[in-house]
Every structure is written in structure tokens, then in C-alpha cells.
Design a protein around this motif. Structure first.
Motif, PDB file in Angstrom:
ATOM      1  N   GLU A  43       0.845  -1.184   0.000  1.00 37.16           N
ATOM      2  CA  GLU A  43       0.000   0.000   0.000  1.00 37.16           C
ATOM      3  C   GLU A  43       0.887   1.242   0.000  1.00 37.16           C
ATOM      4  N   PRO A  44       0.444   2.329  -0.621  1.00 37.66           N
ATOM      5  CA  PRO A  44       1.269   3.538  -0.665  1.00 37.66           C
ATOM      6  C   PRO A  44       1.386   4.182   0.706  1.00 37.66           C
ATOM      7  N   VAL A  48       5.565   8.413  -1.135  1.00 34.07           N
ATOM      8  CA  VAL A  48       4.967   9.092  -2.285  1.00 34.07           C
ATOM      9  C   VAL A  48       5.566  10.488  -2.433  1.00 34.07           C
ATOM     10  N   ASP A  91       4.029   2.959  -4.360  1.00 35.74           N
ATOM     11  CA  ASP A  91       4.092   4.407  -4.121  1.00 35.74           C
ATOM     12  C   ASP A  91       4.180   5.164  -5.448  1.00 35.74           C
ATOM     13  N   PHE A 130       0.814   5.043  -7.304  1.00 38.82           N
ATOM     14  CA  PHE A 130      -0.151   5.979  -6.715  1.00 38.82           C
ATOM     15  C   PHE A 130       0.251   7.412  -7.046  1.00 38.82           C
ATOM     16  N   ARG A 163      -0.669   8.334 -10.503  1.00 38.23           N
ATOM     17  CA  ARG A 163      -2.120   8.528 -10.635  1.00 38.23           C
ATOM     18  C   ARG A 163      -2.526   9.894 -10.100  1.00 38.23           C
ATOM     19  N   TYR A 201      -6.115  10.388  -1.704  1.00 39.90           N
ATOM     20  CA  TYR A 201      -5.384   9.972  -0.507  1.00 39.90           C
ATOM     21  C   TYR A 201      -6.334   9.327   0.505  1.00 39.90           C
ATOM     22  N   ALA A 240      -7.100   5.774  -0.667  1.00 37.85           N
ATOM     23  CA  ALA A 240      -5.970   4.847  -0.650  1.00 37.85           C
ATOM     24  C   ALA A 240      -5.386   4.638   0.732  1.00 37.85           C
TER      25      ALA A 240
END
Length: 266
Positions: free
Chosen positions: A14-15, A20, A34, A37, A40, A202, A205
Motif C-alpha cells: 500500500e502507498p 509518495v 508508491d 499511486f 495517478r 489519498y 488509498a
């Protein structure tokens, strides 16, 4: 990437905000999740990359000003993130080698990099506290190993509080600022409601993302007195202090603000 202890849970599926952010800054200490994400989110708002870089330059200028013009020799950095040169202690100790700096974060990869890279000059000191920023009483207790709370301290909380829901930022700042000596400083940077689509990404996620307007951000400084030019976009905060810096234009002007304020000397 720096070698990690076997027990470190990096949550590579997971980010993570610090990793990030490292991607936005063009670093290398992040994972595929990271980067995916971050790409994106940059598709939603490509200005995030210059915003992150402007925020970093704000750190350099503000720390330099406080060390050089106000004689601050103690710094407490909340939500440090991954080391990105020049780091806070490099700026402060480049001006005053005896400066003492305490970094605070609770991400395992940040901890490993901090221990490996955030090394002080012999005349000064750096320390790292592995703690959640909301546990401010523990942070104060451990920071006191390095910092003297009877003397002014400059606290930095950059690109941090928009990850915390209300009333956490105001509560932790009230407890922290009540312990700071007169003449201490507080630096904050925070995104604005124009980034609502980014905040939604954010939130989906990572369960993170709290937008505040200028008045709400200004209120976080409490009774501290803002230095000129007040609460402004990062690239507009004292740009003359970094004449060689590559600052963005007005494309980031409505995306975030920053400011530095001083605790009144009675």
C-alpha cells in the motif's frame, strides 16, 4: 535502497505518504505501489511535483532565516519524511555548527534512513524520535534529551497537518506550544481546498486527507505572531533568501500556503 532490519513492516502493498512525497521530489526511496499511486495523483494534479519542491525550498529558506537572523540553535521537525538534501540539520549547522536538531517520524523506512544519513557535525547534535506526531507528550519528553525547552526552539510541521483530522493538529500544537519558551518559532505548510480531488485520492488509498482553508490554517498558529509576508504560497515566502532557487510560478499559488510565526516575548 538502505538495508532494512528484518522486523521492519514497510507495508509495501500500500502507498505511504512519506514514500509518495519522495517520488514527487524525484527521490529513489519508494516502492512500485508508491510510484503507481503518485503517478495517478499527478494525473489529477501535475502541479503537485512543483508544489512539493517549493515546499522543500521553503524549509531551506525558513530554517536559514531563523538560524542566521534570529539566532535559533534548536530545531524540532515533526513528520520528517525521507531525507532529502539539504536536510534541516544541514541548513542549520551550515550556518551555526552547534545547532541541535530532533527529527520525528514513525515510518520504518524513514527511521532507517534517519539513523544512516542524518548525522550531525561534531559541534552540534541530531536525534531521531520514532513516534506518531499525535503522541506529543512522549515527543516532548524524548526531545528533551537533546533540546533545552527553557530556550527558544523552532518547530517545523511541513506538509503534515493535512494528513491529520480535526481536532488533532490544534490539540497537539496547544500542548507543544505551551511548553515552548518565548521567542520560539512554528513553521507550517498545508494544502488548500483546491486540492479536494487529490485529498479524495489519498483518503481512498490511505484513509488520509483533511482540507482546511486559509483561516483554519492560520488558526493553527494560535497566539504566535506571523512573520512577514504572513501566510502565502511557498514560492512567495521570502524568495529573495534563495535567489538561485528554481521556484515555480503561479500555477501552485492556490494549492497550498505556508508561514512562520514567533511565540511572543513578554
Amino acid at each position: 535502497m538502505t538495508e532494512l532490519p528484518p522486523s521492519a513492516d514497510l507495508r509495501t502493498d500500500e502507498p505511504h505518504p512519506a514514500r509518495v512525497y519522495d517520488f514527487y521530489l524525484g527521490g529513489k526511496d519508494h516502492f512500485t505501489v508508491d510510484r503507481e499511486f503518485g503517478e495517478r495523483v499527478l494525473g489529477i494534479c501535475p502541479q503537485l511535483r512543483p508544489l512539493a519542491r517549493a515546499n522543500r525550498r521553503f524549509l531551506v529558506r525558513s530554517v536559514g532565516l531563523l538560524a542566521r537572523d534570529y539566532g535559533i540553535r534548536q530545531f524540532l521537525d515533526l513528520g520528517t519524511g525521507l531525507p532529502t538534501s539539504p536536510n534541516l540539520h544541514e541548513v542549520a549547522q551550515g550556518i551555526a555548527p552547534e545547532s541541535r536538531v530532533v527529527y520525528v517520524d514513525n515510518d520504518p523506512i524513514v527511521l532507517v534512513h534517519a539513523r544512516a544519513l542524518l548525522t550531525s557535525r561534531p559541534e552540534g547534535a541530531t536525534d531521531y524520535i520514532d513516534a506518531d506526531v499525535v503522541d506529543i507528550d512522549r515527543i516532548i519528553e524524548q526531545a528533551a534529551r537533546t533540546l533545552d525547552f527553557t530556550r527558544p526552539i523552532a518547530v517545523s510541521a511541513l506538509a503534515l497537518f493535512h494528513f491529520l483530522p480535526d481536532p488533532q493538529p490544534a490539540e497537539l500544537l496547544a500542548r507543544l506550544c505551551g511548553r515552548l519558551a518565548p521567542g520560539s518559532f512554528l513553521s507550517i505548510s498545508h494544502v488548500l481546498p483546491a486540492l479536494r480531488d487529490v485529498a479524495a485520492a489519498y483518503q481512498q488509498a490511505m484513509g488520509l486527507g483533511t482540507l482546511r482553508d486559509r483561516d483554519e490554517i492560520k488558526a493553527l498558529f494560535g497566539d504566535f505572531e506571523l512573520l512577514e509576508p504572513g501566510l502565502v504560497a511557498a514560492h512567495l515566502w521570502r524568495p529573495e533568501l534563495d535567489p538561485d532557487g528554481e521556484e515555480p510560478g503561479d500555477e501552485i499559488a492556490d494549492l497550498g500556503v505556508c508561514g512562520v510565526a514567533r511565540k511572543p516575548v513578554r
